[in-house]
Structure formats: structure tokens, C-alpha cells
Design an enzyme around this catalytic site. Structure first.
Site, PDB file in Angstrom:
ATOM      1  N   CYS A  91      45.783  18.764  49.386  1.00  0.00           N
ATOM      2  CA  CYS A  91      46.492  19.905  49.973  1.00  0.00           C
ATOM      3  C   CYS A  91      47.400  20.563  48.929  1.00  0.00           C
ATOM      4  O   CYS A  91      46.905  21.249  48.041  1.00  0.00           O
ATOM      5  CB  CYS A  91      47.253  19.478  51.223  1.00  0.00           C
ATOM      6  SG  CYS A  91      47.721  20.875  52.283  1.00  0.00           S
ATOM      7  N   HIS A 190      43.393  16.699  54.535  1.00  0.00           N
ATOM      8  CA  HIS A 190      44.156  15.453  54.412  1.00  0.00           C
ATOM      9  C   HIS A 190      43.289  14.257  54.817  1.00  0.00           C
ATOM     10  O   HIS A 190      43.353  13.785  55.955  1.00  0.00           O
ATOM     11  CB  HIS A 190      45.407  15.504  55.295  1.00  0.00           C
ATOM     12  CG  HIS A 190      46.493  16.364  54.741  1.00  0.00           C
ATOM     13  ND1 HIS A 190      47.462  15.876  53.890  1.00  0.00           N
ATOM     14  CD2 HIS A 190      46.756  17.686  54.909  1.00  0.00           C
ATOM     15  CE1 HIS A 190      48.284  16.854  53.560  1.00  0.00           C
ATOM     16  NE2 HIS A 190      47.878  17.969  54.158  1.00  0.00           N
ATOM     17  N   GLU A 192      43.672  11.213  54.099  1.00  0.00           N
ATOM     18  CA  GLU A 192      44.499  10.045  54.423  1.00  0.00           C
ATOM     19  C   GLU A 192      44.939  10.034  55.888  1.00  0.00           C
ATOM     20  O   GLU A 192      45.144   8.967  56.479  1.00  0.00           O
ATOM     21  CB  GLU A 192      45.726   9.981  53.491  1.00  0.00           C
ATOM     22  CG  GLU A 192      46.891  10.883  53.844  1.00  0.00           C
ATOM     23  CD  GLU A 192      46.679  12.373  53.574  1.00  0.00           C
ATOM     24  OE1 GLU A 192      47.546  13.179  53.964  1.00  0.00           O
ATOM     25  OE2 GLU A 192      45.636  12.737  52.973  1.00  0.00           O
TER      26      GLU A 192
END
Length: 209
Positions: A91, A190, A192
Site C-alpha cells: 500500500c 493488504h 497481511e
């Protein structure tokens, strides 16, 4: 709420640590430090995490009132890009790589695409389709997946010297790479947050070579 909530701190969402560890790596959190690039001499790879906007003057623009930058992070992270290490930008991290490679950003994406699906609301992730350049590093990493999450109000306008290898279904740039480097990949989403360790596994694998 704790009594120290207004004390400045160097923080990172724990999901990044979990993703690196799940990929077989060990996570070391680096606070912003303009003179701290030498720490990379003892590290094997680098994740440039998400967060605040890149300061507009870094790419020669006047700041939009909606741009919320962290000049201390910019000062500490831009010098890291030149390190001879595998790098994954997530990002903000992808946007930082882009600016470091001579690119520019859209400061408020809804003004460009006409909707807010890339960040539906504060703290609310969106979801959208994505396509990758066949045979690119990110295409290999994502193994044919065609949807990712989304939480950003800025995006790449010009990728500079990076190669664009992914787009959302509305044309927003979602992935960039430097094929001349051992591993340098930026993703706009994202992984994660969704527990997708594949980009982190690719980073750890490159770091182990």
C-alpha cells in the site's frame, strides 16, 4: 484506553509480524530514522508497510487538503529503497517505491475513478477484481487469484521507472516491479490483513538466496 495514548510511538500492525513469521522469516521493526540505513547491513529483506500518505512535495506536487502525510516516515524510509535487499512494498510502501523511482501519485483516488470502493469508509476494507501481467513475479505469487482487498485513497498516477504488472477492474494500478532487482515488488492491497502470506513467502525466499 491507556494513560499513554497521546505519547508518540513507533508502531506496526501485528498482522505484518505474523505474516513474516508465517512465511518463515523473523520480523524486526525499524522506527523512522533518516540516518538508520546502515541497519540493513544485518537484515536479509525489507517490508515497506502501509500507513500515512507520501508527502506531495516528494513528487513535485502541492499537497491536497486531504493528504495526510508523515514526513518523519518519508525521511526514514526513502533512503532504504536503494539497499541491495529484496523489498516488498504494501500500500503506502508501494507508493513510496513508486515515488522513489521517479513516479507520481493521485492524491485522492475518488476524484479520478468517481467512487470510493477502494476505501469505502474509515476502517472498512473494500474488495475488487484484479488482473496481472502473465508471467510477472506478482502473477506467479498470486497463482491466478482475481480479487484482492482494498483500503487506500491515493494511488499511482505514473509508475516512473517501475514496471506496472497489475491493475484493478477499474484500471487503478495494483502492482509494480523492478525486474532488474533480485526482488522488488509493490502491491496496493493488504495481503497481511487477509492472512495471505504468499507475497511474504516470496520475499523470504528471495532473501534466503
Amino acid at each position: 484506553m491507556g494513560v499513554w495514548r497521546d505519547v508518540p510511538a513507533a508502531l506496526l500492525p501485528y498482522s505484518y509480524v505474523q505474516a513474516v513469521e508465517a512465511a518463515g522469516g523473523r520480523a524486526v521493526v525499524l522506527p523512522p530514522d533518516p540516518a538508520g540505513a546502515e541497519i540493513l547491513d544485518v537484515l536479509d529483506g525489507l517490508v515497506l508497510a502501509g500507513g500515512a500518505d507520501i508527502a506531495a512535495d516528494r513528487y513535485g506536487a502541492a499537497a491536497d487538503p486531504r493528504t495526510d502525510s508523515r514526513p518523519d516516515r518519508d525521511a526514514g524510509e526513502f533512503p532504504l529503497v536503494d539497499a541491495d535487499l529484496p523489498i516488498l512494498g504494501v500500500c503506502r510502501g508501494m507508493q513510496l517505491l513508486t515515488v522513489a523511482y521517479g513516479g507520481r501519485l493521485h492524491q485522492h483516488l475518488p476524484d479520478v475513478v468517481g467512487h470510493d470502493k477502494h476505501r469505502p469508509d474509515d476502517g472498512v476494507y473494500g474488495s475488487h477484481g484484479v488482473r496481472f501481467v502473465p508471467g510477472s513475479r506478482i502473477d506467479e505469487i498470486m497463482s491466478g487469484d482475481s480479487e484482492v482487498n482494498s483500503y487506500h485513497h491515493q494511488a499511482i498516477a505514473d509508475a516512473g521507472r517501475l514496471v506496472v504488472t497489475g491493475w484493478s477492474d477499474d484500471g487503478v494500478i495494483e502492482a509494480v516491479e523492478d525486474p532488474t532487482r533480485r526482488f522488488l515488488v509493490g502491491v496496493q492491497w493488504h495481503p497481511e490483513v487477509d492472512g495471505d502470506v504468499r507475497p511474504f513467502e516470496a520475499l523470504v525466499s528471495a532473501a534466503a538466496r
